[in-house]
Scaffold this active site. Sequence first.
Site, mmCIF file in Angstrom:
data_model
loop_
_atom_site.group_PDB
_atom_site.id
_atom_site.type_symbol
_atom_site.label_atom_id
_atom_site.label_comp_id
_atom_site.label_asym_id
_atom_site.label_seq_id
_atom_site.Cartn_x
_atom_site.Cartn_y
_atom_site.Cartn_z
ATOM 1 N N TYR A 316 3.053 1.519 3.081
ATOM 2 C CA TYR A 316 4.432 1.311 4.018
ATOM 3 C C TYR A 316 4.233 0.450 5.293
ATOM 4 C CZ TYR A 316 4.711 6.090 2.480
ATOM 5 O OH TYR A 316 4.637 7.346 1.900
ATOM 6 N N CYS A 342 -11.297 -3.098 -4.424
ATOM 7 C CA CYS A 342 -11.153 -4.387 -4.982
ATOM 8 C C CYS A 342 -9.423 -4.810 -5.027
ATOM 9 C CB CYS A 342 -11.753 -4.774 -6.178
ATOM 10 S SG CYS A 342 -13.562 -4.598 -5.782
#
Length: 418
Positions: A316, A342
């Site tokens: 968000y 990653c």
Amino acid sequence: MHHFHYRAGELHAEDVPVRILAERYGTPLYVYSYQTLRRHFQAYETAFDGYPHVTCFAVKANSNSAILRLFAKMGGGADIVSGGELFVALKAGIPSQKIVYAGVGKTDDEIAFALRSKILMFNVESENELREIDKVARRMQTKAPIALRINPDIDPGTHPYITTGMKKHKFGIPIEMALEYYRLAAKLGNVFVVGVHTHIGSQITTVSPFVDALERVLRLIDDLAARGVSLRYLDVGGGLGITYQNEVPPDPQDLAKGLMPLLKGRNLTLITEPGRSIVGNAGILVTRSLYIKKGVDKKFLIVDAGMNDLIRPSLYDAYHNIFPVVKRKRKKAVYDVVGPICESGDFLARGREMPIVRQGEYLAVMSAGAYGFSMSSNYNSRPRAAEVLVKGEKHFLIRERETYDDLVRYDRIPPFLR
Ligand SMILES: *Cc1c(COP(=O)(O)O)cnc(C)c1O
């Protein structure tokens, strides 16, 4: 208001130094304050005192059993969105007659489970779901109590991903079609209409969208009454915001002040479904700095909590304050605070000015009690964090840290690979 404060330069959860908790339980670690949870839940009870009401905590915000048990003991109900949440809520001791069930994708199994459990009501999100609930109830020779989730087409002015009550959203039944759907419900033999439901979004920082939505829903209730359908439950959902940075959201008292005048003289039981506003500021995520990495034109502060532990910044673009657990006099620096995952999207903060951080020191990611642990995952095969509840000078492990064994517990190697 919360109970995370500095005392003599050390961040405390109630009366316990956060550093002690990090050393004892390891990091990343979710820490909750009992007093804060209590106070925030009680704020809803007090605000609507004097009007028949049930505070149904939105389980998806934080589904830890100990936290649900606390709300159960305080008289709380639950707002659930899956069979799993129903199971967890019941296990925690929340009475089934205080459980309301929303969500656009209820399966037959979940519907049957909720019917067997005798929940308060289904908040129905579509015509086909209404027909499906009727069908399952008929098979079980019972009747399902239902409310229709009405989409009042209100823009609550919050993040697009957490706005739910506009025409373009998948949630609820457009208010123009509500009468038609109530008529259909009245015709079906194995559902009975008990209420109406709205939930317009999350992290809402003004009262007016709630008032606008309620006015529209009350008009619908009056239209229904004129057609001989009287409703018992009015569920206004959740969505009150909290302070992450410098927002000044209304509190439950302000919400009540906006809503109660409209409800005077009406013979309804009010249901609220707060999630974030109860648990959000009652929890922090404690993490340890692993490395400071100098890039070409920025500094990365690499910490041991990642997007798998707290996805809100990645998902968000949410802002969380990040404070050193032990204060010291020091200069400031600007960091991208990133996790070990990653993914370039794995960050807790970007371009954040904060006191210069040393390798190995503990940091607190504030306001992490809602949609923190409950949205966490095992991505990158990372065991999920432990959770601790602090009460005064005492602390209790309320969820163990997962182990490496937990990561493969449900995997099976087929015979031809053995
Ligand atoms: C998510 C949700 C809530 C809780 O929202 P908060 O913003 O956390 O208060 C309440 N009701 C429904 C139906 C929800 O989906």
